[in-house]
Design an enzyme around this catalytic site. Structure first.
Site, short mmCIF file in Angstrom:
data_model
loop_
_atom_site.label_atom_id
_atom_site.label_comp_id
_atom_site.label_asym_id
_atom_site.label_seq_id
_atom_site.Cartn_x
_atom_site.Cartn_y
_atom_site.Cartn_z
N LYS A 96 -49.03 14.11 19.60
CA LYS A 96 -48.01 14.76 20.48
C LYS A 96 -48.36 16.03 20.86
CE LYS A 96 -43.01 16.15 19.66
NZ LYS A 96 -41.81 16.37 18.70
N SER A 134 -36.94 14.29 15.11
CA SER A 134 -37.64 14.13 16.28
C SER A 134 -38.76 13.17 15.86
CB SER A 134 -38.17 15.35 16.68
OG SER A 134 -37.25 16.05 17.55
N SER A 183 -37.51 14.12 19.83
CA SER A 183 -38.60 14.76 21.02
C SER A 183 -39.87 14.07 20.90
CB SER A 183 -38.43 16.07 20.88
OG SER A 183 -39.30 16.72 19.59
#
Lengths: 476, 96
Positions: A78, A177, A153
């Protein structure tokens, strides 16, 4: 051509060891797979240019027999987790050209293990969002239905694993997330116990809630990655020595169902039906199902949307345009701040900063922030009490399957409701895993997920139950 | 309830510029989020920090005040991130 679809970390490791294919060949297959799908899905913000070189290093380790289980394994990371010398933008224009000056602890551990980093994945700006639509670089699409969001996210990390663009990935989870996108994309996602995995080198959002965790195709892969990244770290004072969880005995595990919390408005019928079918699957695997009460759990979302923005408003203060990231020069120093933050921070980030500043302001501090902290403890006590009687607490991961792109972006509150089942684990600090549990069948097949939570440090219970649920062989 | 002047004040304090149009949008959004959050007011009781901390078993952790790194070890890497610098310093505009 390597059959990427059915690869797991253990299988890949065996193939690499036996020489069925090399780490370079594997990396090239992934690069090819990404090339074929990424233009549609947009799960990566950047594919690293030295992937093959990294794989060559891994091959060397394998041939010298100095490698381990993760040597040569291609992972996606990420975009808010720092890798030295590479860009890390957290999905924000503020950090669009920011090059990380050091390795995050998790990356350092994985580098030492010989992992091949494929690239950095798309995310909601500074991890604020549940759909990846808040990325400053455009949304990621759900590999199961391109008109829908992958969740967020960590949407890019979940989509990459689901579409076969990475064997596994790292995400971060502040209020769901990792778990919500895992559920939307039909993969496994783990939010570890707070303090188990170091956040050194993670771009902070809500520091009392943030945890880094793995996203993978199987529970076994999730477990392997979790074991590789966990551990006390002097660079993150919140880390704890992971309790060497007492090994599970043969006794039957009990799953608690907080019915009052689950049966609320806003939960999709398909999610509820699938959840009950999942419980039947657990029953036939020998699990005992019990109803439990978590009287304060229903306040979790309200408490979360008080504490989280408060922490956001202080964490975001560091983006002043002076020391790193975007810099836009004005007449005076204060102009520099205003201009830089105006150009660098997106709408949701600014909204949360203002909301956080409001709940922390002197006139409202007691009514909001302090009150929320008080209820957070009530919620925690509910869970601690429940775990005296059950080993696992189960809920759906999200109240709905993946929604359409644009469906909720105009209404922040509606977007937030997507976190209703995931925020308690962050507030309480306990581990939680999302497992793919089936599909809602309509025009397209949309994945659904079940969330399992266990007591502090008891990820082992989640792995055991997850493997039983997905029919994975437990390795002794 | 939150008003337009609160939004303006908070934006000023947070060093965020908001246009008149955006002010209205933020007022509406934040108003509706606070409307949802307001349910926490229904819960009886008040935060008592001493009680909650001991209940939590939380404690402060400090890094050992020892073993400093070699002076200058990270200077170059960190300055590499700085948008404006001069002679090894971060360059900022005059404050006074």
């Amino acid at each position: 051509m390597i059959d990427l679809k059915n690869l797991t970390i253990s299988k890949t490791h065996n193939h690499l060891k036996k020489g069925d294919f090399s780490a370079v060949e594997l990396a090239q297959s992934y690069l090819e797979a990404i090339k074929n799908t990424d233009s549609e899905i947009k799960d990566y913000l950047e594919i690293f240019t030295d992937v093959v070189k990294q794989a060559e290093e891994a091959d060397k380790k394998i041939s010298e027999k100095t490698g381990g289980l993760l040597t040569g394994i291609p992972l996606a990371v990420k975009d808010n987790i720092l890798i030295k010398g590479r860009k890390s933008s957290a999905g924000s224009k503020m950090l669009a050209d920011y090059v990380a000056p050091y390795d995050s602890t998790v990356v350092k551990k994985l580098k030492d293990a010989g992992v091949v980093f494929l690239g950095r994945t798309n995310m909601d700006e500074f991890a604020m969002g549940g759909s990846t639509e808040n990325s400053a670089f455009g949304p990621t699409k759900n590999p199961h239905d391109l008109s829908r969001v992958p969740g967020g996210s960590s949407g890019g990390s979940a989509a990459a694993v689901a579409e076969g663009g990475a064997l596994a990935s790292l995400g971060s989870d502040t209020g769901g997330s990792i778990r919500q996108p895992a559920s939307f994309c039909g993969v496994v996602g783990l939010k570890p116990t707070y303090g188990t995995v170091s956040r050194y080198g993670l771009i902070a959002m809500g520091s009392s809630l943030d945890q880094i965790g793995p996203i993978a195709k199987t529970v076994s892969d999730t477990e392997i990655l979790f074991n590789a990244i966990k551990g006390r770290d002097a660079m993150d004072a919140t880390t704890i020595e992971s309790l060497d969880a007492s090994r599970l005995t043969g006794s039957k595990l009990t799953i608690g169902i907080p019915k009052d919390f689950i049966y609320t408005d806003g939960i999709d019928e398909s999610a509820l039906k699938n959840f009950n079918e999942s419980l039947e699957r657990f029953k036939s695997a020998g699990y005992e199902i019990k109803n439990i009460e978590l009287p304060n759990a229903k306040y979790s979302l309200a408490v979360y949307y008080t504490i989280m923005p408060a922490e956001v408003s202080s964490n975001m203060a560091r983006f002043d345009g002076l020391r790193f990231g975007l810099h836009i020069s004005g007449d005076k120093l204060t102009d520099d701040y205003f201009l830089t933050r105006e150009a660098g921070l997106g709408k949701e980030v600014r909204r949360r900063i203002l909301l956080g500043a409001f709940v922390l302001s002197s006139g409202y501090y007691d009514a909001y922030y302090n009150k929320a902290k008080f209820i957070k403890n009530l919620i925690k006590n509910d869970y601690v009490k429940a775990f005296k009687n059950v080993d696992i607490i189960a809920t759906p991961t999200a109240p709905t399957p993946a929604f359409k792109i644009g469906e909720k972006s105009g209404n922040p509150l509606e977007m937030y409701l997507s976190d209703m089942f995931t925020t308690p684990a962050n507030l309480v600090g306990i581990p939680a895993i999302s497992l793919p549990s089936g599909f809602k069948i309509g025009e397209t097949k949309l994945p659904l997920g079940i969330q399992l939570m266990s007591n502090f440090g008891r990820e082992d219970i989640l792995f055991k139950a997850g493997k039983d649920f997905l029919g994975e062989m437990t390795k002794i | 309830m939150i008003e337009l002047k609160n939004i303006e004040k908070l934006a000023e304090l947070s060093r965020i510029r908001v246009s008149d149009e955006e002010k209205e949008v933020f007022l509406k959004d934040i108003g509706s989020i606070l409307g949802f959050v307001d349910q926490i007011k229904d819960v009886a009781g008040k935060a008592d920090m001493t009680m909650t901390q001991s209940e939590n078993g939380l404690k402060n952790i400090f890094r050992e005040d020892a073993h400093p790194h070699i002076s200058g070890q990270f200077t170059e890497d960190l300055l590499g991130c700085v948008p404006e610098k001069e002679n090894g310093y971060v360059k900022v505009k005059k404050i006074l």
